[in-house]
Write a protein that holds these residues in place. Structure first.
Motif, mmCIF file in Angstrom:
data_model
loop_
_atom_site.group_PDB
_atom_site.id
_atom_site.type_symbol
_atom_site.label_atom_id
_atom_site.label_comp_id
_atom_site.label_asym_id
_atom_site.label_seq_id
_atom_site.Cartn_x
_atom_site.Cartn_y
_atom_site.Cartn_z
ATOM 1 N N LEU A 21 0.822 -1.219 0.000
ATOM 2 C CA LEU A 21 0.000 0.000 0.000
ATOM 3 C C LEU A 21 0.850 1.261 0.000
ATOM 4 C CD1 LEU A 21 -3.106 -0.514 2.293
ATOM 5 C CD2 LEU A 21 -3.016 -0.109 -0.152
ATOM 6 N N LYS B 43 2.343 1.827 -3.343
ATOM 7 C CA LYS B 43 1.396 2.313 -4.356
ATOM 8 C C LYS B 43 1.088 3.791 -4.157
ATOM 9 C CE LYS B 43 -0.937 -2.022 -5.296
ATOM 10 N NZ LYS B 43 -2.054 -2.842 -4.897
ATOM 11 N N ARG B 44 1.162 4.210 -2.926
ATOM 12 C CA ARG B 44 0.846 5.617 -2.672
ATOM 13 C C ARG B 44 1.953 6.548 -3.144
ATOM 14 N NH1 ARG B 44 -2.643 4.789 2.847
ATOM 15 N NH2 ARG B 44 -4.407 3.937 1.715
ATOM 16 N N TYR C 198 -0.005 5.671 -11.955
ATOM 17 C CA TYR C 198 -0.024 4.697 -13.042
ATOM 18 C C TYR C 198 -0.940 5.203 -14.149
ATOM 19 C CZ TYR C 198 -1.682 0.447 -15.381
ATOM 20 O OH TYR C 198 -2.046 -0.482 -16.313
ATOM 21 N N TYR D 185 -11.487 11.890 -6.216
ATOM 22 C CA TYR D 185 -11.669 10.520 -5.724
ATOM 23 C C TYR D 185 -10.339 9.762 -5.696
ATOM 24 C CZ TYR D 185 -13.762 5.851 -5.378
ATOM 25 O OH TYR D 185 -14.102 4.582 -4.975
ATOM 26 N N PHE D 186 -9.638 9.789 -6.816
ATOM 27 C CA PHE D 186 -8.378 9.025 -6.886
ATOM 28 C C PHE D 186 -7.338 9.604 -5.914
ATOM 29 C CE2 PHE D 186 -10.155 7.418 -10.855
ATOM 30 C CZ PHE D 186 -9.821 6.083 -10.755
ATOM 31 N N ALA E 124 -7.990 11.155 -3.051
ATOM 32 C CA ALA E 124 -8.378 10.790 -1.684
ATOM 33 C C ALA E 124 -8.031 9.332 -1.399
ATOM 34 C CB ALA E 124 -9.870 11.035 -1.486
ATOM 35 N N LEU E 125 -8.258 8.462 -2.398
ATOM 36 C CA LEU E 125 -7.967 7.041 -2.185
ATOM 37 C C LEU E 125 -6.469 6.788 -2.055
ATOM 38 C CD1 LEU E 125 -10.451 4.980 -4.344
ATOM 39 C CD2 LEU E 125 -10.561 5.611 -1.960
ATOM 40 N N ALA E 126 -5.686 7.684 -2.599
ATOM 41 C CA ALA E 126 -4.236 7.519 -2.495
ATOM 42 C C ALA E 126 -3.733 7.962 -1.122
ATOM 43 C CB ALA E 126 -3.549 8.322 -3.589
ATOM 44 N N GLY E 127 -4.661 8.305 -0.250
ATOM 45 C CA GLY E 127 -4.282 8.628 1.126
ATOM 46 C C GLY E 127 -3.928 10.083 1.328
ATOM 47 N N GLU F 186 -9.093 14.688 1.544
ATOM 48 C CA GLU F 186 -9.912 15.399 0.568
ATOM 49 C C GLU F 186 -9.288 16.764 0.299
ATOM 50 O OE1 GLU F 186 -14.046 15.116 0.848
ATOM 51 O OE2 GLU F 186 -13.994 12.954 1.182
ATOM 52 N N LYS G 175 -1.348 13.553 -6.364
ATOM 53 C CA LYS G 175 -0.961 12.646 -5.275
ATOM 54 C C LYS G 175 0.527 12.768 -4.957
ATOM 55 C CE LYS G 175 -0.695 8.054 -5.868
ATOM 56 N NZ LYS G 175 -1.034 6.681 -6.269
#
Lengths: 249, 477
Positions: free
Chosen positions: A70, A73-74, A78, A97-98, A100-103, A106, A149
């Motif tokens: 994890l 990936k952060r 890609y 969204y992407f 936020a999901l990458a940590g 918001e 990100k």
């Protein structure tokens, strides 16, 4: 940066990647060339943690992907051949969204709009649903995700395939900007011209092996094509590359 | 991260025209079912109230009559239609809501609306229970089949996982987002149901009914969540959305149509219910010839006479200070009670054996568990009917005994010439029925509740197992 050490992947009897040793430094764009099945996508999948290596390691910014999937990936972004986004969401919403999901929590809309603007998507485009986007616009959102990100590395798999020359060129410029910010870029591509234009180094893969590596400064377009074809036919060796490099210089 | 995923799922779902259409149709169906259910329940309750009043008048105003003749004139017992029947009519249309109470006979129930319907009407019976039990699972499946499989097919799943999304957060967020979308259908329906209840049954029900209603809502929520978890599991497992929807539709057909049908057929095959003709022929045979070694009716009558003569220390019936005809009638009544207890006991044993088959089958079909709990909570299930039937039968026996006792004590020397009047009819014990409370319902429905809870836990675990594996399988290529 990106680092592969004796990275190997075997699918049953097929050796998809054979002891790859590769380092892509921060700020460098490395292009992987090769025919279908040469091992380019397998390499990217191993860096993304989608595949478990049979042997060796893949690391991103010092983190071994297999040990820290994890966290690794952060640190990476890609961009595949088709940047797949949610058609019913706007470009801005997809980016939010992407990210936020990458940590990254918001981010404010104004921050994200600024990022989208940097990659060439103005506010009206950013607020439109992605279902109306061209492929080039979706690729730009992919780049925006990488910027937002704050990725240390960028993995691209045939990102310019199917793009018109203008969009392809814009994309190359954005890649150059990202590298300029210190991002390590690994791009798998069939596009020799684009690889030569945008990359700092190119690597040629054949049957799972990285058979040649050369600096793009030291080789002309037609020589790269010639060398690539000779590798594809199996009648070139790394030593002949050196001859070409000398000739080019 | 779960909230982020949930918000995105909800936004995307709400923007999907297919969802809006499906949700709209479902809301309309649910509201229509609730409104027609409410109208039907109120109509039944009004009709029963009117019939009860008329029946009471008829009974008291029947004029002078021999008490045993009055026992044959009989009375009706009406099963109160519970307020929550507007959500689930359960077995009431099939089992009936009224029974004629008369001497010697334990009559079958009447007022069975299902008897007046065609087969096609029975299949298409629109009730909120039908919509919730059959259509909501289908809606959940259509809502969730693409949750992972669709994203896998579109490539967004790979993109998400590459971005560093945790599969557990994705699963939790998707479940939450889809539950929110589902609640957009269920919450308005629940609010509407509550408003209808308040308006329609202002004087009826009370706390017990409110608790039942809340539990009913919880049961259907759990049922929907079980289907959601299964849908997410299949979606996480399937490589394509087409595979996911095919598998899930097969699951829906199997669990909501095939298994219940097969369970009913299997239960009937393993524990056949006698036909009414067979059942009542058995009772007639036992009445004539007696059960076991009890002897035939003449022998039983002679034994009773001897017993009464011994009791009063006399030699002939004429010397008795009471009316022997009435004692004989009551004796016959009590023997027929024994016969009914035997035959109805066997019948209920058969029903319970069939019920056990359904209970086992509910391990393969959550619908069976939910249907059972829903009917029980609404007060329209088999146990509720049994409770009422037992109460009505107990009352029938008291009522007939009251009349026979009156004839015994007041008809000495007159027997069937003795006539009782309004005063006797008015003093007859009234039928006062109290349906089983929520605690009884929960006790009798504990098996079905346990099965439903097992479905929820099991489907959640399976879903969790498949969803967490999403990170590896099917995203590499």
């Amino acid at each position: 940066m990106l680092e592969a050490r004796t990275l190997t992947k075997r699918f049953d009897q097929t050796l998809a990647l054979d002891e790859l040793d590769l380092t892509v430094e921060a700020g460098e764009i490395f292009c992987l060339l090769g025919a279908n099945g040469a091992g380019k996508t397998t390499t990217i999948n191993l860096f993304l943690g989608f595949l478990e290596p049979t042997a060796g390691t893949a690391s991103i910014d010092g983190l071994v992907v297999g040990d820290n999937p994890l966290e690794a990936k952060r640190k990476v972004a890609y961009i595949p051949e088709q940047v797949n986004l949610y058609r019913n969401l706007s470009g801005l919403e997809n980016l939010a969204y992407f990210t936020a999901l990458a940590g990254h929590g918001e981010r404010s809309d104004s921050d994200l709009l600024e990022v989208l603007d940097k990659v060439g998507l103005d506010r009206s485009a950013a607020e439109r649903r992605v279902g109306t986007y061209s492929k080039g616009m979706r690729q730009k959102v992919g780049i925006a995700i990488a910027i937002a990100k704050d990725a240390k590395a960028l993995l691209l798999d045939e990102p310019t395939s199917g793009l018109d020359p203008k969009a392809s060129n814009e994309f190359s410029v954005l890649l150059g900007d990202l590298a300029g910010r210190g991002v390590a870029v690994l791009m798998a591509t069939h596009d020799l011209f684009r690889a030569k234009e945008v990359g700092h180094r190119v690597g040629i893969m054949r049957s799972g092996r990285l058979v040649d590596t050369l600096s793009t400064d030291t080789i002309a377009h037609q020589d790269l094509e010639s060398l690539y074809l000779r590798h594809m036919h199996g009648d070139a060796s790394p030593s002949s590359t050196s001859d070409l490099e000398v000739a080019a210089s | 991260m779960i909230t982020t995923v949930a918000k995105k799922e909800l936004t995307e779902t709400l923007r999907d025209g297919r969802f809006r259409w499906m949700a709209g149709v479902l809301v309309v169906l649910l509201l229509a079912a609730l409104l027609t259910g409410m109208a039907s329940v109120r109509e039944t309750r009004n009709a029963v109230a009117a019939a009860e009043a008329a029946e009471g008048e008829t009974w008291v105003g029947q004029g002078e009559r021999n008490p045993h003749s009055a026992a044959h004139f009989g009375r009706f017992a009406f099963k109160p239609t519970p307020p929550l029947a507007y959500v689930d009519r359960g077995l009431d249309p099939y089992l009936g809501g009224t029974v004629w109470l008369e001497a010697h006979w334990q009559n079958p129930f009447g007022l069975r609306p299902a008897e007046d319907r065609t087969a096609l009407q029975r299949f298409g019976d629109l009730s909120a229970g039908f919509v919730l039990q059959l259509l909501i699972p289908l809606f959940v499946i259509l809502l969730a089949f693409g949750a992972f499989a669709g994203e896998r097919e579109n490539g967004t799943l790979r993109q998400l996982l590459a971005a560093g999304a945790r599969p557990s957060a994705l699963a939790g967020g998707k479940a939450l987002g889809l539950t929110a979308a589902l609640s957009l259908v269920l919450v308005p329906a629940a609010v509407c149901a509550a408003v209808l209840y308040t308006v329609g049954f202002a004087q009826g029900g009370g706390g017990d009914q409110v608790l039942r209603g809340a539990l009913l809502a919880g049961v259907y929520l759990a049922y929907g969540l079980a289907f959601l978890a299964i849908s997410l599991a299949v979606s996480a497992w399937a490589k394509t959305a087409r595979t996911a929807i095919t598998v899930l539709l097969c699951f829906w057909v199997t669990t909501t149509l095939l298994v219940p049908r097969m369970a009913t057929d299997l239960a009937e095959r393993l524990h056949p219910t006698p036909t009414p003709a067979e059942f009542y022929a058995g009772i007639a045979e036992a009445t004539s010839n007696g059960l076991g070694d009890d002897g035939n009716s003449a022998e039983r009558s002679a034994r009773l006479q001897q017993q009464v003569l011994d009791e009063y220390g006399v030699d002939t019936v004429e010397e008795l200070p009471v009316d022997f005809a009435a004692i004989s009638l009551q004796g016959s009544e009590e023997y027929s009670n024994k016969i009914y207890d035997h035959f109805f006991g066997e019948l209920w044993t058969t029903y319970m054996a069939q019920e056990r088959i359904h209970r086992f089958a509910s391990l393969a079909s959550p619908l069976l568990a939910v249907r059972s709990i829903s009917m029980d909570l609404a007060g329209t299930g088999l146990e509720g009917h049994r409770h009422f039937a037992n109460a009505a039968e107990t009352h029938r026996r008291e009522f007939v005994k009251y009349l026979n006792d009156d004839m015994r004590d007041n008809g000495v020397g007159q027997s069937f010439s003795y006539m009782a009047d309004r005063e006797v009819w008015a003093a007859a014990p009234p039928f006062e029925y109290e349906p089983p409370g929520i605690d009884t319902v929960l006790e009798t429905g504990s098996n079905a509740l346990t099965v439903l809870i097992l479905w929820v836990i099991g489907s959640t675990l399976v879903s969790w197992n498949f969803c967490r594996r999403v990170a590896g399988a099917g995203v590499a290529s």
